[in-house]
Design a protein around this motif. Structure first.
Motif, PDB file in Angstrom:
ATOM      1  N   ARG A  80      12.273 -59.711  16.078  1.00  8.53           N
ATOM      2  CA  ARG A  80      13.591 -59.286  16.539  1.00  8.53           C
ATOM      3  C   ARG A  80      14.394 -60.520  16.942  1.00  8.53           C
ATOM      4  O   ARG A  80      13.894 -61.364  17.703  1.00  8.53           O
ATOM      5  N   ALA A  81      15.616 -60.610  16.408  1.00  2.00           N
ATOM      6  CA  ALA A  81      16.556 -61.654  16.832  1.00  2.00           C
ATOM      7  C   ALA A  81      17.565 -60.991  17.751  1.00  2.00           C
ATOM      8  O   ALA A  81      18.142 -59.950  17.399  1.00  2.00           O
ATOM      9  N   LEU A  82      17.776 -61.574  18.927  1.00  2.48           N
ATOM     10  CA  LEU A  82      18.625 -60.918  19.920  1.00  2.48           C
ATOM     11  C   LEU A  82      19.480 -61.952  20.655  1.00  2.48           C
ATOM     12  O   LEU A  82      18.984 -63.001  21.048  1.00  2.48           O
ATOM     13  N   ALA A  83      20.747 -61.645  20.775  1.00  4.48           N
ATOM     14  CA  ALA A  83      21.636 -62.509  21.558  1.00  4.48           C
ATOM     15  C   ALA A  83      22.243 -61.679  22.681  1.00  4.48           C
ATOM     16  O   ALA A  83      22.892 -60.655  22.415  1.00  4.48           O
TER      17      ALA A  83
ATOM     18  N   PHE B 198      19.874 -67.437  20.437  1.00  2.00           N
ATOM     19  CA  PHE B 198      19.192 -66.267  19.893  1.00  2.00           C
ATOM     20  C   PHE B 198      17.751 -66.321  20.362  1.00  2.00           C
ATOM     21  O   PHE B 198      17.108 -67.367  20.277  1.00  2.00           O
ATOM     22  N   HIS B 199      17.271 -65.184  20.869  1.00  4.19           N
ATOM     23  CA  HIS B 199      15.850 -65.021  21.158  1.00  4.19           C
ATOM     24  C   HIS B 199      15.192 -64.533  19.869  1.00  4.19           C
ATOM     25  O   HIS B 199      15.715 -63.611  19.221  1.00  4.19           O
ATOM     26  N   LEU B 200      14.054 -65.079  19.502  1.00  9.78           N
ATOM     27  CA  LEU B 200      13.237 -64.537  18.415  1.00  9.78           C
ATOM     28  C   LEU B 200      11.939 -64.045  19.038  1.00  9.78           C
ATOM     29  O   LEU B 200      11.181 -64.832  19.610  1.00  9.78           O
ATOM     30  N   PHE B 201      11.734 -62.716  18.966  1.00  3.57           N
ATOM     31  CA  PHE B 201      10.527 -62.103  19.517  1.00  3.57           C
ATOM     32  C   PHE B 201       9.637 -61.661  18.364  1.00  3.57           C
ATOM     33  O   PHE B 201      10.123 -60.985  17.443  1.00  3.57           O
ATOM     34  N   GLY B 202       8.344 -61.985  18.409  1.00  5.63           N
ATOM     35  CA  GLY B 202       7.458 -61.548  17.338  1.00  5.63           C
ATOM     36  C   GLY B 202       6.006 -61.794  17.667  1.00  5.63           C
ATOM     37  O   GLY B 202       5.644 -61.982  18.831  1.00  5.63           O
ATOM     38  N   GLY B 203       5.181 -61.758  16.604  1.00  4.21           N
ATOM     39  CA  GLY B 203       3.742 -61.953  16.789  1.00  4.21           C
ATOM     40  C   GLY B 203       3.031 -60.675  17.186  1.00  4.21           C
ATOM     41  O   GLY B 203       1.805 -60.643  17.299  1.00  4.21           O
ATOM     42  N   GLU B 204       3.780 -59.628  17.431  1.00  6.23           N
ATOM     43  CA  GLU B 204       3.273 -58.299  17.764  1.00  6.23           C
ATOM     44  C   GLU B 204       4.453 -57.329  17.640  1.00  6.23           C
ATOM     45  O   GLU B 204       5.593 -57.757  17.485  1.00  6.23           O
ATOM     46  N   LYS B 205       4.160 -56.024  17.722  1.00  7.72           N
ATOM     47  CA  LYS B 205       5.265 -55.046  17.706  1.00  7.72           C
ATOM     48  C   LYS B 205       6.161 -55.303  18.909  1.00  7.72           C
ATOM     49  O   LYS B 205       5.667 -55.423  20.034  1.00  7.72           O
TER      50      LYS B 205
ATOM     51  N   SER C  77      15.528 -75.570  18.282  1.00  7.06           N
ATOM     52  CA  SER C  77      14.724 -74.399  18.617  1.00  7.06           C
ATOM     53  C   SER C  77      13.533 -74.832  19.460  1.00  7.06           C
ATOM     54  O   SER C  77      12.911 -75.872  19.203  1.00  7.06           O
ATOM     55  N   PHE C  78      13.225 -74.017  20.462  1.00 12.44           N
ATOM     56  CA  PHE C  78      12.111 -74.314  21.362  1.00 12.44           C
ATOM     57  C   PHE C  78      11.586 -73.004  21.945  1.00 12.44           C
ATOM     58  O   PHE C  78      12.246 -71.957  21.856  1.00 12.44           O
ATOM     59  N   TYR C  79      10.386 -73.074  22.531  1.00 13.58           N
ATOM     60  CA  TYR C  79       9.788 -71.873  23.113  1.00 13.58           C
ATOM     61  C   TYR C  79      10.445 -71.529  24.439  1.00 13.58           C
ATOM     62  O   TYR C  79      10.767 -72.415  25.241  1.00 13.58           O
ATOM     63  N   ASP C  80      10.626 -70.228  24.657  1.00  6.48           N
ATOM     64  CA  ASP C  80      11.143 -69.755  25.945  1.00  6.48           C
ATOM     65  C   ASP C  80      10.124 -70.064  27.048  1.00  6.48           C
ATOM     66  O   ASP C  80       8.914 -69.899  26.867  1.00  6.48           O
TER      67      ASP C  80
ATOM     68  N   LYS D 230       7.124 -61.857  24.762  1.00  7.03           N
ATOM     69  CA  LYS D 230       6.249 -61.343  23.686  1.00  7.03           C
ATOM     70  C   LYS D 230       5.325 -62.483  23.275  1.00  7.03           C
ATOM     71  O   LYS D 230       5.523 -63.631  23.680  1.00  7.03           O
ATOM     72  N   LYS D 231       4.307 -62.163  22.419  1.00  4.40           N
ATOM     73  CA  LYS D 231       3.348 -63.193  21.982  1.00  4.40           C
ATOM     74  C   LYS D 231       4.078 -64.435  21.480  1.00  4.40           C
ATOM     75  O   LYS D 231       3.728 -65.556  21.796  1.00  4.40           O
ATOM     76  N   ILE D 232       5.081 -64.207  20.664  1.00  8.68           N
ATOM     77  CA  ILE D 232       5.946 -65.315  20.232  1.00  8.68           C
ATOM     78  C   ILE D 232       7.338 -65.051  20.783  1.00  8.68           C
ATOM     79  O   ILE D 232       7.893 -63.970  20.583  1.00  8.68           O
TER      80      ILE D 232
END
Ligand code: 5GP
Length: 121
Positions: free
Chosen positions: A90-93, A108-115, A30-33, A38-40
């Motif tokens: 949100r997990a998104l593929a 999988f993208h994991l988006f978070g840290g905000e709405k 796992s690594f940052y995009d 998004k914030k995360i």
């Protein structure tokens, strides 16, 4: 379709190009995009050579499938966004052409840290 060994995530797995690593075990990296939406914005990829979620579902071993799902939860916990430790994510593929997949190694993208907002634009 055959797996393309020269896709960017295969190069990251082979350590030919760097990434900002969040977590690694026998099954996932796992690594940052590089271009956060998004914030995360983290990515979780299986270590095995799978093009997309359909390829993975058909051809991965049970251990690899469990390893990827557990890996997503471990990363979410590490980032403080899991539903038990944070406010969710949100997990998104994206899958193939209509899914808008750009890199042909399952991720999988994991988006978070905000709405995160609307599910689909
Ligand atoms: P896809 O559209 O295939 O679901 O998403 C591919 C993602 O990979 C994009 O969000 C893009 O920003 C990210 N990406 C592309 N190249 C690199 C790279 O070299 N390093 C990292 N960390 N992310 C990348």
């Amino acid at each position: 379709m055959k797996y393309n060994e020269n896709n960017i995530f295969a190069k990251i797995l082979r350590k030919e190009i760097p990434c900002k690593k969040i977590y690694e075990d026998d099954y996932v990296l796992s690594f940052y995009d590089i271009n956060p939406q998004k914030k995360i914005h983290a990515l979780v990829i299986p270590k095995g050579k799978y093009i997309d979620l359909d390829d993975f579902s058909l051809n991965a071993s049970s251990e690899e499938i469990v390893g990827l799902l557990k890996g997503i939860n471990i990363v979410a916990k590490k980032l403080g966004i899991s539903s038990d430790m944070g406010k969710g994510y949100r997990a998104l593929a994206n899958i193939s052409e209509h899914g808008g997949q750009e890199v042909p190694h399952l991720h999988f993208h994991l988006f978070g840290g905000e709405k995160v907002g609307k599910m689909v634009e």
